[in-house]
Write a protein that holds these residues in place. Structure first.
Motif, PDB file in Angstrom:
ATOM      1  N   ARG A 201      -2.368 -32.816 -28.243  1.00  0.00           N
ATOM      2  CA  ARG A 201      -2.248 -34.110 -29.331  1.00  0.00           C
ATOM      3  C   ARG A 201      -0.846 -33.746 -30.259  1.00  0.00           C
ATOM      4  N   ASP A 207       3.218 -39.910 -29.047  1.00  0.00           N
ATOM      5  CA  ASP A 207       3.349 -40.031 -30.732  1.00  0.00           C
ATOM      6  C   ASP A 207       1.952 -40.022 -31.024  1.00  0.00           C
ATOM      7  N   PRO A 208       1.535 -38.926 -31.692  1.00  0.00           N
ATOM      8  CA  PRO A 208       0.128 -38.803 -32.393  1.00  0.00           C
ATOM      9  C   PRO A 208      -0.514 -39.944 -32.853  1.00  0.00           C
ATOM     10  N   ARG A 209       0.593 -40.525 -33.378  1.00  0.00           N
ATOM     11  CA  ARG A 209       0.031 -41.904 -34.134  1.00  0.00           C
ATOM     12  C   ARG A 209      -0.497 -43.092 -33.272  1.00  0.00           C
ATOM     13  N   ASP A 210      -0.074 -42.928 -32.072  1.00  0.00           N
ATOM     14  CA  ASP A 210      -0.577 -43.866 -30.982  1.00  0.00           C
ATOM     15  C   ASP A 210      -1.514 -43.327 -29.985  1.00  0.00           C
ATOM     16  N   TYR A 211      -2.239 -42.442 -30.526  1.00  0.00           N
ATOM     17  CA  TYR A 211      -3.312 -41.550 -29.812  1.00  0.00           C
ATOM     18  C   TYR A 211      -4.240 -42.620 -29.005  1.00  0.00           C
TER      19      TYR A 211
END
Length: 237
Positions: A201, A207-211
């Motif tokens: 992750r 992008d971890p914000r879009d996981y």
């Protein structure tokens, strides 16, 4: 002893275990022997007795500037496997990180200009790919998962390009009759890849914000890399 050896180059145990299961399922084998190169070298097994090798992915990169002892040892052992295959003594499929190792070994350039974030993508088979015994039945295209930070700038000397797409020019090639290298991951099902996302992750593959959005797209994808893998054992011997 099975005739195929899965060679693991992942430090993360959960990801390594899952990848092993993925390759075993895709190859259609009841048993798939395993060697974790971060914990044991080639010398710890009778590796020259195997007729086939499948090499998994890794968070390592050939272009890493500051390589540790383990990574250097891993790349050395992967090159030894490739050399044996090029001598016609075995058959192998190198995936993701492995294509970088083989490309460099052949004198090609590995670069970071064409990364692909974690996604399902379609790769187009070249004319040579359409005629290849492993790739040909999938022509004209193959749906697979990709996630990488580096790739071959062009097909390395002595290799034949089998698959490409607009995002990454070199998606797969063959060297001689028995060495295959893929930038993509043929072994992963949607659930496999989603589970792998959780392990990596924070590793820069998305992008971890879009996981959540990325995971949904992965789980909704339809891929057919298993069809490719299922043909691999038939090439061995």
């Amino acid at each position: 002893m099975s005739s195929v050896l899965y060679v693991c180059v992942r430090p993360e145990r959960s990801a390594a275990d899952a990848e092993h299961r993925s390759f075993r399922r895709g190859l259609g084998l009841g048993m798939l022997d395993r060697l974790d190169l971060l914990h044991a070298s080639l010398e710890t097994v009778e590796w020259e007795q195997y007729d086939g090798f499948v090499i998994g992915g890794s968070p390592f990169n050939v272009t890493d500037a500051d390589k540790g002892q383990h990574q250097r040892a891993v790349e050395h052992d992967l090159e030894r496997i490739a050399a044996r295959v090029l001598d016609g003594e075995a058959t192998a499929m190198f995936t993701c990180y492995g294509i970088g190792v083989v490309t460099r070994m052949l004198g090609g350039e590995v670069h970071t200009d064409q990364p692909e974030q974690a996604t399902a993508t379609t790769v187009r088979l070249t004319d040579a790919g359409a005629e290849d015994p492993l790739f040909g039945p999938s022509a004209p295209s193959l749906s697979v998962f990709t996630a990488h930070k580096e790739s071959a700038r062009e097909t390395p000397p002595g290799a034949v390009l089998l698959a490409t797409n607009d995002a990454c020019e070199v998606q797969a090639y063959r060297v001689g009759e028995r060495l295959y290298a893929t930038q993509f991951h043929p072994e992963a099902s949607p659930q496999d890849f989603a589970d792998r996302m959780a392990v990596y992750r924070a590793s820069g593959y998305f992008d971890p914000r879009d996981y959540d959005r990325t995971e949904r797209a992965i789980l909704d994808a339809s891929v057919d890399g298993d069809d490719l893998l299922a043909r691999f054992p038939r090439l061995i011997g």
